[in-house]
Design a protein around this motif. Structure first.
Motif, mmCIF file in Angstrom:
data_model
loop_
_atom_site.group_PDB
_atom_site.id
_atom_site.type_symbol
_atom_site.label_atom_id
_atom_site.label_comp_id
_atom_site.label_asym_id
_atom_site.label_seq_id
_atom_site.Cartn_x
_atom_site.Cartn_y
_atom_site.Cartn_z
ATOM 1 N N SER A 2 -5.269 22.546 10.634
ATOM 2 C CA SER A 2 -5.121 22.067 9.260
ATOM 3 C C SER A 2 -5.187 23.227 8.285
ATOM 4 C CB SER A 2 -6.214 21.040 8.935
ATOM 5 O OG SER A 2 -7.484 21.649 9.049
ATOM 6 N N GLN A 3 -4.486 23.055 7.184
ATOM 7 C CA GLN A 3 -4.436 24.118 6.178
ATOM 8 C C GLN A 3 -5.382 23.788 5.039
ATOM 9 O OE1 GLN A 3 -0.610 25.010 4.572
ATOM 10 N NE2 GLN A 3 -1.460 25.983 2.765
ATOM 11 N N THR A 4 -6.404 24.602 4.912
ATOM 12 C CA THR A 4 -7.310 24.520 3.770
ATOM 13 C C THR A 4 -7.518 25.918 3.253
ATOM 14 O OG1 THR A 4 -9.254 24.730 5.207
ATOM 15 C CG2 THR A 4 -8.522 22.492 4.680
ATOM 16 N N THR A 6 -9.836 28.498 1.237
ATOM 17 C CA THR A 6 -11.220 28.658 0.830
ATOM 18 C C THR A 6 -11.315 28.870 -0.666
ATOM 19 O OG1 THR A 6 -11.730 29.629 2.955
ATOM 20 C CG2 THR A 6 -13.289 30.039 1.192
ATOM 21 N N ARG A 135 -12.407 34.263 9.391
ATOM 22 C CA ARG A 135 -12.785 32.914 8.985
ATOM 23 C C ARG A 135 -12.147 31.856 9.885
ATOM 24 N NH1 ARG A 135 -15.292 32.121 4.138
ATOM 25 N NH2 ARG A 135 -15.597 33.973 2.851
ATOM 26 N N VAL A 136 -10.938 32.109 10.346
ATOM 27 C CA VAL A 136 -10.299 31.147 11.241
ATOM 28 C C VAL A 136 -11.083 31.004 12.536
ATOM 29 C CG1 VAL A 136 -8.247 30.713 12.627
ATOM 30 C CG2 VAL A 136 -8.007 31.476 10.270
ATOM 31 N N GLU A 139 -15.095 30.020 11.399
ATOM 32 C CA GLU A 139 -15.378 28.778 10.694
ATOM 33 C C GLU A 139 -14.350 27.687 10.969
ATOM 34 O OE1 GLU A 139 -15.715 29.694 6.583
ATOM 35 O OE2 GLU A 139 -17.012 31.433 6.912
ATOM 36 N N ARG A 141 -11.353 27.449 9.678
ATOM 37 C CA ARG A 141 -10.587 27.103 8.479
ATOM 38 C C ARG A 141 -9.453 28.104 8.285
ATOM 39 N NH1 ARG A 141 -14.522 26.400 3.489
ATOM 40 N NH2 ARG A 141 -15.349 28.354 4.295
ATOM 41 N N THR A 142 -8.295 27.570 7.904
ATOM 42 C CA THR A 142 -7.161 28.428 7.593
ATOM 43 C C THR A 142 -7.365 29.007 6.206
ATOM 44 O OG1 THR A 142 -5.693 27.082 8.941
ATOM 45 C CG2 THR A 142 -4.663 28.568 7.351
ATOM 46 N N THR A 143 -7.573 30.302 6.119
ATOM 47 C CA THR A 143 -7.892 30.949 4.852
ATOM 48 C C THR A 143 -6.892 32.060 4.601
ATOM 49 O OG1 THR A 143 -10.225 30.492 5.230
ATOM 50 C CG2 THR A 143 -9.686 32.078 3.500
#
Length: 722
Positions: A2-4, A6, A135-136, A139, A141-143
């Protein structure tokens, strides 16, 4: 995945990274630079109106190009940005698509104007941004990690030696300059942000020219040379030594002038919107651009914007003719070049004539026109009073030579016209070999041999080095490069590599000790993508300039082919070198360089005559390649020998030429031999030399790409055949 993105408060700001910005404000003062008035004016106009599109500074080394650009930010007005936005959004007009947005009811922050330096060796992810792998992996998350284009938004993006920038980075700059946005589509991530940049580039023309697409994106251009006045040079030395001895004290000396300049720039920015450019001024700009035969409409638009900025800088609320003249001198020179062999510059006499022309439907003149040129103009007379003289130079300079029934002879004088026509008629009834200058004939006294003129360059066949290389990205030979199509996964991942997702997943799936219900990817599982594309080469032209090549038509063909190959090398971003051989020696006419126009000048003025030292030419080429392989082991050489294959210097000329060819072949040098022999009876010596070199053999009339197309078409039946 998923693309989020930060939030900004959880990521370090670009301003906290010193490598992004060179705006320290503690360098050499802008107003202390001596002898670069045109460059200072161009930079100031773009500061007043960033929509002009930036400045390209061309000049020899040691002319304070970089010093002046870096000093510009100290006199630029400060910026107001959204507090915490990594992309420097303007609070009064924030970017609705900002990855750190939306910006509603946010704080404001004032910061100095920013100058971001783009190194020529930067990687793509550092320019446009990339996936934050830490971060990927840590965590999940896509940052998005912003790049230099984000840091330079609303500021200056400075590229020193911009002509050496890799093509894939040039493409990124073209997109940002054209759209004002940077869009990143890679590694399963899609991010778009504003990137309105003022592009400033400096370059030394001796190291090569700039791609026409990027050249046109620079709004203004200036040529910088070192002053020749001894007093001015002494002033430059004195100021530099004073700065080195006491930088702080030297800056204090110019603090007042810096403040005055900063205030004047801010005032010009405020006045910019109220400056009027009337219809008469627009027609004048259009007439000037059409008179210089520039391509497209960007020149007209940039000239208009620069003229408005110049009027605002001068404190006027209306654009005058002198504003248009100043703008044209900066906006048009680099847009008049049709190929890299054309000399840059602008004919100021023609510019003054175009500016002095009346409107398309003027009333009969009854007196002195108040809009006529100033009394100190180079041409104080009215154009109506000397129309018989002012209209004469242009057709005389270009029309008569091109009106000759046969090929034009650039560089020849008018007195040679009748001689050339007589020689053309004579050559039409005899073979070139019957008109050749003997190998044993040497120029009389110290006078050089005959200088043949070349025709216009044509598109050549693609000559490449064999195998698969690993040199810098270019457009010639196959190679593993940083850009291209993905062919496989690397054994490991290095910073700057593209992530090979299938290879990374396969590497992580091989570990049986990890949880079966969830694939866990660790740092050592990452695999880089190996891409295959095209590389640039060292194209070494070895040209026979001996007496056997001195037939006028033969040397015309040789020089035209050589210039065409140089143009092809420019388009494919190669380095070129030129070796000529004649008489009793071989000469390195041009060391390896990216400046093909320098090679073209050497080739255009090359005289012919004397014996043929073929062995010396081959040995000189082999030695040059040996040295260049030490300097740049990854850049593969491609040697192009242009000769008829004769060897006449020395009693053992033939044996020595064979030994030299064996040496070139033993060193594994890829070669192409272009046979220049002509006439009914051919000895075939060039073909034998090509076989000994294991080189590709091409006759000079087959160098043009159109020859292959025509040959194929002649063998294919037409669609209407029964």
């Amino acid at each position: 995945m998923s693309q989020t993105v930060t939030p900004a408060d959880e990521q370090p700001s670009l301003a906290d990274r010193p490598d992004h910005s060179g705006s320290t404000g503690a360098g050499f003062p802008f107003t202390a630079v001596v002898g670069s008035d045109q460059m200072a004016l161009a930079l100031i106009l773009c500061t007043v109106s960033p929509q002009i599109g930036g400045v390209l500074v061309r000049g020899e080394k040691g002319t304070a190009k970089s010093t002046m650009v870096r000093a510009l930010t100290a006199v630029m007005p400060a910026q107001t940005v959204v507090d915490g936005c990594r992309f420097g959004c303007d609070p009064t007009e924030p970017d609705p698509g900002c990855p750190d947005g939306p910006h509603r009811d946010v704080g404001r922050q004032v910061r100095p104007a920013r100058l971001v330096e783009l190194p020529v060796g930067a990687t793509e992810d550092r320019v446009i941004g990339s996936l934050d792998l830490q971060r990927v992996l840590g965590e999940g998350r896509t940052t998005f990690e912003p790049g230099l284009l984000a840091a330079a938004h609303r500021g200056i993006l400075y590229v020193d030696e911009v002509n050496l920038l890799h093509d894939h980075l040039v493409d990124l700059l073209l997109d940002a300059a054209a759209m004002g946005r940077s869009t990143v589509e890679r590694d399963g991530m899609s991010v778009s942000h504003a990137a309105r940049i003022m592009l400033v580039g400096t370059m030394n023309p001796e190291e090569g020219e700039l791609r026409p697409q990027l050249l046109d994106r620079f709004g203004l251009t200036v040529e910088v040379t070192a002053p020749r006045d001894p007093a001015l040079r002494a002033e430059v030395i004195g100021r530099r030594m004073a700065y080195d001895a006491d930088p702080s004290g030297f800056r204090d000396r110019f603090a007042e002038s810096e403040d005055q300049l900063r205030v004047r720039i801010a005032a010009a920015r405020e006045r910019l919107a109220s400056v009027v450019l009337d219809d008469r001024g627009l027609v004048t700009i259009a007439r000037v651009c059409a008179g210089f035969d520039v391509d497209g409409m960007r020149a007209d638009i940039v000239t208009a914007k620069a003229a408005i900025a110049h009027a605002a800088w001068q404190g006027r609320d209306r654009v005058l003719r002198e504003d248009i003249r100043a703008a044209a001198l900066l906006a048009l020179p680099h847009r008049r070049r049709r190929n890299p062999f054309d000399a840059p510059g602008l004919d100021e006499e023609l510019l003054d004539r175009l500016l002095a022309e009346d409107e398309p439907d003027p009333e009969p003149p009854t007196g002195t026109d108040p809009d006529s040129p100033d009394p100190d103009s180079p041409d104080p007379d009215s154009p109506d009073s000397d129309s018989a003289d002012s209209d004469r130079p242009e057709p005389d300079n270009s029309g008569e030579k091109n009106a000759t029934p046969d090929k034009p002879a650039p560089g020849g004088s008018a007195s040679d016209t009748s001689t050339d026509q007589a020689s053309q008629q004579s050559d039409a009834t005899a073979d070139d070999d019957d008109r050749e200058q003997s190998d044993t004939e040497m120029p009389r006294g110290n006078r050089p041999g005959r200088v043949a003129q070349a025709d216009a360059p044509y598109r050549t066949r693609l000559f490449t080095a064999g195998g698969l290389g690993s040199g810098a990205a270019g457009r010639r030979s196959r190679a593993v490069t940083s850009v291209g199509r993905v062919v496989r996964a690397a054994d490991r991942f290095q910073r700057g590599d593209r992530v090979h997702l299938p290879g990374t997943v396969r590497a992580a799936a091989r570990h049986p000790d990890r949880a079966r219900d969830r694939l866990t990817i660790r740092g050592d599982d990452l695999r880089g993508a190996i891409t295959e594309g095209r590389e640039s080469n060292l194209v070494l032209l070895v040209v026979d300039a001996s007496g056997s090549m001195a037939a006028r038509r033969r040397m015309e063909a040789v020089k035209t082919a050589t210039l065409s190959l140089l143009l092809d090398a420019y388009q494919r971003r190669d380095r070129v070198a030129l070796i000529t051989f004649a008489g009793d020696h071989a000469e390195l006419a041009l060391p390896p360089t990216s400046s093909v126009d320098a090679a073209a000048r050497r080739m255009t003025d090359l005289p012919t005559g004397g014996r043929t030292p073929l062995a010396e030419g081959l040995l000189r080429a082999a030695d040059l390649i040996r040295v260049e392989r030490i300097r740049d082991p990854r850049r593969r050489p491609l040697m192009i020998v242009i000769t008829d294959g004769r060897a006449t210097y020395g009693s053992d000329a033939v044996d020595r030429s064979r030994q030299a060819a064996d040496l070139v072949r033993a060193r594994g040098i890829d070669a192409v031999l272009i046979d220049c022999e002509s006439g009914r009876f051919r000895m075939g010596l060039a073909g034998q030399l090509a076989h000994r070199l294991q080189a590709d053999y091409v006759q000079v009339e087959q160098v043009a790409a159109d020859v292959i197309v025509d040959a194929v078409r002649s063998r294919v039946p037409s669609s209407g055949a029964a």
